[in-house]
Design a protein around this motif. Structure first.
Motif, PDB file in Angstrom:
ATOM      1  N   ARG A   7     -42.809  55.307 -41.953  1.00 13.34           N
ATOM      2  CA  ARG A   7     -43.942  55.567 -42.340  1.00 13.34           C
ATOM      3  C   ARG A   7     -43.848  56.243 -43.492  1.00 13.34           C
ATOM      4  O   ARG A   7     -43.465  57.417 -43.718  1.00 13.34           O
ATOM      5  CB  ARG A   7     -44.836  56.231 -41.203  1.00 13.34           C
ATOM      6  CG  ARG A   7     -46.107  56.646 -41.445  1.00 13.34           C
ATOM      7  CD  ARG A   7     -46.995  55.265 -41.913  1.00 13.34           C
ATOM      8  NE  ARG A   7     -48.523  55.624 -42.221  1.00 13.34           N
ATOM      9  CZ  ARG A   7     -49.316  54.783 -42.672  1.00 13.34           C
ATOM     10  NH1 ARG A   7     -49.054  53.511 -42.419  1.00 13.34           N
ATOM     11  NH2 ARG A   7     -50.536  55.069 -42.916  1.00 13.34           N
ATOM     12  N   MET A   8     -44.522  55.685 -44.674  1.00 11.18           N
ATOM     13  CA  MET A   8     -44.573  56.131 -46.119  1.00 11.18           C
ATOM     14  C   MET A   8     -45.711  56.450 -46.444  1.00 11.18           C
ATOM     15  O   MET A   8     -46.671  55.379 -46.702  1.00 11.18           O
ATOM     16  CB  MET A   8     -43.795  55.220 -46.956  1.00 11.18           C
ATOM     17  CG  MET A   8     -42.272  54.931 -46.347  1.00 11.18           C
ATOM     18  SD  MET A   8     -41.375  53.732 -47.705  1.00 11.18           S
ATOM     19  CE  MET A   8     -42.405  52.456 -47.652  1.00 11.18           C
ATOM     20  N   ASN A   9     -46.185  57.726 -46.900  1.00 11.26           N
ATOM     21  CA  ASN A   9     -47.423  58.136 -47.185  1.00 11.26           C
ATOM     22  C   ASN A   9     -47.276  58.588 -48.562  1.00 11.26           C
ATOM     23  O   ASN A   9     -46.306  59.278 -49.107  1.00 11.26           O
ATOM     24  CB  ASN A   9     -47.964  58.969 -46.301  1.00 11.26           C
ATOM     25  CG  ASN A   9     -48.198  58.771 -44.983  1.00 11.26           C
ATOM     26  OD1 ASN A   9     -48.611  57.512 -44.796  1.00 11.26           O
ATOM     27  ND2 ASN A   9     -48.010  59.435 -43.645  1.00 11.26           N
ATOM     28  N   ASN A  10     -48.330  58.619 -49.377  1.00 10.78           N
ATOM     29  CA  ASN A  10     -48.661  59.237 -50.643  1.00 10.78           C
ATOM     30  C   ASN A  10     -47.475  58.789 -51.495  1.00 10.78           C
ATOM     31  O   ASN A  10     -46.768  59.428 -52.219  1.00 10.78           O
ATOM     32  CB  ASN A  10     -48.484  60.910 -50.421  1.00 10.78           C
ATOM     33  CG  ASN A  10     -48.877  61.496 -51.827  1.00 10.78           C
ATOM     34  OD1 ASN A  10     -49.622  61.105 -52.728  1.00 10.78           O
ATOM     35  ND2 ASN A  10     -48.449  62.862 -51.954  1.00 10.78           N
ATOM     36  N   LEU A  11     -47.405  57.500 -51.579  1.00 14.10           N
ATOM     37  CA  LEU A  11     -46.196  56.920 -52.485  1.00 14.10           C
ATOM     38  C   LEU A  11     -46.738  57.017 -53.872  1.00 14.10           C
ATOM     39  O   LEU A  11     -47.786  57.073 -54.326  1.00 14.10           O
ATOM     40  CB  LEU A  11     -46.225  55.358 -52.113  1.00 14.10           C
ATOM     41  CG  LEU A  11     -45.450  55.104 -50.704  1.00 14.10           C
ATOM     42  CD1 LEU A  11     -46.058  53.689 -49.916  1.00 14.10           C
ATOM     43  CD2 LEU A  11     -44.086  55.102 -50.829  1.00 14.10           C
ATOM     44  N   ASN A  12     -45.428  57.006 -54.613  1.00 14.76           N
ATOM     45  CA  ASN A  12     -45.612  57.284 -56.173  1.00 14.76           C
ATOM     46  C   ASN A  12     -44.871  56.356 -56.854  1.00 14.76           C
ATOM     47  O   ASN A  12     -43.690  55.567 -56.141  1.00 14.76           O
ATOM     48  CB  ASN A  12     -45.479  58.761 -56.361  1.00 14.76           C
ATOM     49  CG  ASN A  12     -44.247  59.167 -56.155  1.00 14.76           C
ATOM     50  OD1 ASN A  12     -43.009  58.710 -56.536  1.00 14.76           O
ATOM     51  ND2 ASN A  12     -43.947  60.191 -55.233  1.00 14.76           N
ATOM     52  N   SER A  13     -44.687  56.205 -57.955  1.00 19.22           N
ATOM     53  CA  SER A  13     -43.771  55.139 -58.726  1.00 19.22           C
ATOM     54  C   SER A  13     -42.598  55.384 -58.513  1.00 19.22           C
ATOM     55  O   SER A  13     -41.817  54.236 -58.532  1.00 19.22           O
ATOM     56  CB  SER A  13     -44.413  55.111 -59.997  1.00 19.22           C
ATOM     57  OG  SER A  13     -44.093  56.251 -60.776  1.00 19.22           O
ATOM     58  N   GLU A  14     -41.932  56.356 -58.226  1.00 14.33           N
ATOM     59  CA  GLU A  14     -40.617  56.646 -58.342  1.00 14.33           C
ATOM     60  C   GLU A  14     -40.087  56.438 -56.857  1.00 14.33           C
ATOM     61  O   GLU A  14     -38.967  56.226 -56.530  1.00 14.33           O
ATOM     62  CB  GLU A  14     -40.253  58.352 -58.266  1.00 14.33           C
ATOM     63  CG  GLU A  14     -40.488  58.665 -59.664  1.00 14.33           C
ATOM     64  CD  GLU A  14     -40.297  60.407 -59.839  1.00 14.33           C
ATOM     65  OE1 GLU A  14     -40.338  60.694 -61.031  1.00 14.33           O
ATOM     66  OE2 GLU A  14     -39.809  61.006 -58.750  1.00 14.33           O
ATOM     67  N   ASP A  15     -40.913  55.745 -56.020  1.00 13.30           N
ATOM     68  CA  ASP A  15     -40.651  55.346 -54.696  1.00 13.30           C
ATOM     69  C   ASP A  15     -40.488  53.747 -54.767  1.00 13.30           C
ATOM     70  O   ASP A  15     -40.176  53.126 -53.883  1.00 13.30           O
ATOM     71  CB  ASP A  15     -41.651  55.484 -53.337  1.00 13.30           C
ATOM     72  CG  ASP A  15     -41.871  57.069 -53.160  1.00 13.30           C
ATOM     73  OD1 ASP A  15     -42.943  57.394 -53.084  1.00 13.30           O
ATOM     74  OD2 ASP A  15     -40.706  57.901 -53.122  1.00 13.30           O
TER      75      ASP A  15
END
Length: 127
Positions: free
Chosen positions: A82-90
């Protein structure tokens, strides 16, 4: 024959969430350690998390602590990320790998420690 199949990737806006799945066939999850890795264009494969299929022990790289959660559902022989608060570096292709468990209270972080891999699933974080 042991196989891993990832799913759940896609395009998500910054700050959004995704849940990746890693389905294991050909072996019992309780005997396996699962590692999650990602690889961005032009970069090496990076370890991000792992879970022991029997004990449930988990470990994370610092860059995802507090945002990503790895879990397992032994009845379905499946591990989730589960991946939350994703940003471009992800943004990357995400892979799960597996190895026979040798230590239920730790899991390896090197890609060479995992002998079987899924096909990968693309995660793109963009507005």
């Amino acid at each position: 024959q042991l196989q891993l199949v990832e799913s759940g990737g896609g395009l998500v806006q910054p700050g959004g969430s995704l849940t990746l799945s890693c389905a294991v066939s050909g072996s019992t999850l309780s005997l396996r350690t699962i590692g999650w890795f990602r690889q961005a264009p032009g970069k090496e494969r990076e370890w991000i998390s792992c879970i022991n299929g029997n004990s449930g022990y988990t470990k994370y790289v610092d860059s995802v602590k507090g945002r990503f959660t790895v879990s397992r559902e032994r009845a379905k022989n499946t591990v989730y990320l589960r991946m939350n608060n994703l940003n471009s570096e992800d943004t990357a292709v995400y892979y799960c790998g597996t190895r026979t468990t040798t230590n239920e209270n730790n899991c390896p972080t090197g890609a060479s420690s995992y002998g079987y891999w899924g096909q990968g699933t693309q995660v793109t974080v963009s507005s």
